[in-house]
Design an enzyme around this catalytic site. Structure first.
Site, PDB file in Angstrom:
ATOM      1  N   TYR A 162       0.866  -1.183   0.000  1.00  3.95           N
ATOM      2  CA  TYR A 162       0.000   0.000   0.000  1.00  3.95           C
ATOM      3  C   TYR A 162       0.900   1.229   0.000  1.00  3.95           C
ATOM      4  O   TYR A 162       1.450   1.626   1.030  1.00  3.95           O
ATOM      5  CB  TYR A 162      -0.922  -0.016   1.223  1.00  3.95           C
ATOM      6  CG  TYR A 162      -1.795   1.209   1.368  1.00  3.95           C
ATOM      7  CD1 TYR A 162      -2.464   1.743   0.277  1.00  3.95           C
ATOM      8  CD2 TYR A 162      -1.957   1.832   2.600  1.00  3.95           C
ATOM      9  CE1 TYR A 162      -3.263   2.871   0.408  1.00  3.95           C
ATOM     10  CE2 TYR A 162      -2.760   2.952   2.748  1.00  3.95           C
ATOM     11  CZ  TYR A 162      -3.405   3.465   1.645  1.00  3.95           C
ATOM     12  OH  TYR A 162      -4.205   4.578   1.778  1.00  3.95           O
ATOM     13  N   ASP A 182      -2.462  -1.415  -3.797  1.00  2.73           N
ATOM     14  CA  ASP A 182      -2.840  -0.042  -4.139  1.00  2.73           C
ATOM     15  C   ASP A 182      -1.551   0.763  -4.233  1.00  2.73           C
ATOM     16  O   ASP A 182      -0.967   1.138  -3.227  1.00  2.73           O
ATOM     17  CB  ASP A 182      -3.764   0.506  -3.052  1.00  2.73           C
ATOM     18  CG  ASP A 182      -4.213   1.931  -3.315  1.00  2.73           C
ATOM     19  OD1 ASP A 182      -3.781   2.516  -4.332  1.00  2.73           O
ATOM     20  OD2 ASP A 182      -4.982   2.469  -2.503  1.00  2.73           O
ATOM     21  N   HIS A 196     -12.393   1.748  -4.631  1.00  2.00           N
ATOM     22  CA  HIS A 196     -11.580   0.767  -5.354  1.00  2.00           C
ATOM     23  C   HIS A 196     -12.421  -0.469  -5.648  1.00  2.00           C
ATOM     24  O   HIS A 196     -13.313  -0.823  -4.869  1.00  2.00           O
ATOM     25  CB  HIS A 196     -10.375   0.332  -4.517  1.00  2.00           C
ATOM     26  CG  HIS A 196      -9.373   1.403  -4.274  1.00  2.00           C
ATOM     27  ND1 HIS A 196      -8.231   1.561  -5.027  1.00  2.00           N
ATOM     28  CD2 HIS A 196      -9.329   2.378  -3.324  1.00  2.00           C
ATOM     29  CE1 HIS A 196      -7.521   2.575  -4.563  1.00  2.00           C
ATOM     30  NE2 HIS A 196      -8.175   3.091  -3.535  1.00  2.00           N
TER      31      HIS A 196
END
Length: 249
Positions: A87, A132, A236
């Site tokens: 992330y 992500d 998302h």
């Protein structure tokens, strides 16, 4: 989450931005879904990554970068390859490292991770990094390249940093193995859009990369944009890659 796992019989689930202490993560519920092998690197209120699997996990290791314990990187071994759940910092709203410490941290995070992969990753070994990344690198990864060039997630400096990270593997963009680079591909749509499908102002912020040693096991890709309509929604959407099991020999 249960709807996602059950609808696709997912073997390995990687989550980012969990924002919870380990004892607040629904590990028991996930185990009841069959994801009994679990690894977490989380903190209260911020960030956090996790890997949940039907298959055994080995050598699960958390990593932190830039002298911060902010729970953004988790590595494990599963199904015959090394898996990184990542992330990357979003970077705030102002794309200037002098004015915006969050953007400065994002660029430094890229540099630290790139240096580490460059020193430690063996491209002849099967590996995957998912998560992500908070960067949409290609012109077709954003709804309007011209308008987005000055917006955090698609600025030239971020695209260059992501390119350097990809070259450190070298990592191969698994999603673009199935969707040609000239085609639009999004995984994120802002909550601000009243009708996200009509405006379709998306970005591809979520990525799956593999080393050359894992490419031949790739069999398919699914971007579950229908989940953007689920209640409650996420900005998302899940990205699923299908891979063959390791060959026995």
């Amino acid at each position: 989450m249960a709807r996602l796992v059950e609808s696709r019989a997912i073997d390995v689930l990687c989550l980012q931005e969990i924002k919870a202490r380990p004892d607040h993560v629904p590990t028991a519920a996930l185990a009841e879904m069959g994801l009994v092998h679990q690894a977490l690197h989380t903190m209260p209120g911020y960030n956090g990554v996790g890997i949940f699997s039907r298959l055994p996990l080995e050598d699960s290791t958390p990593f932190d970068w830039c002298d911060r314990v902010d729970c953004r990187h988790l590595r494990t071994r599963v199904a015959g390859f090394t898996l990184h759940c990542l992330y990357i910092p979003a970077g705030g709203d102002i794309p200037d490292p002098e004015e915006n410490p969050r953007f400065r941290h994002k660029l430094a995070f890229f540099d630290a991770l790139t240096d580490w992969f460059d020193r430690t990753l063996d491209p002849d070994m099967p590996a995957m990094v998912v998560g992500d990344f908070n960067v949409a690198p290609l012109e077709t990864d954003v709804w309007d390249h011209r308008k987005m060039r000055g917006v955090v997630s698609h600025t030239p400096v971020e695209v260059a940093k992501l390119g350097a990270l990809q070259a450190s593997g070298p990592w191969i963009d698994a999603m673009r193995r199935f969707v040609p680079p000239e085609e639009k591909l999004f995984t994120w749509w802002s909550y601000r859009a009243k009708d996200w499908r009509l405006t379709n102002r998306g970005r591809r912020l979520d990525h799956i990369w593999v080393t050359p040693a894992l490419v031949d096991r790739l069999r398919g890709l699914e971007v579950m944009d229908d989940t953007r309509d689920w209640t409650p929604p996420s900005d998302h959407v899940p990205v699923i890659v299908h891979i063959d099991p390791p060959t026995k020999g």
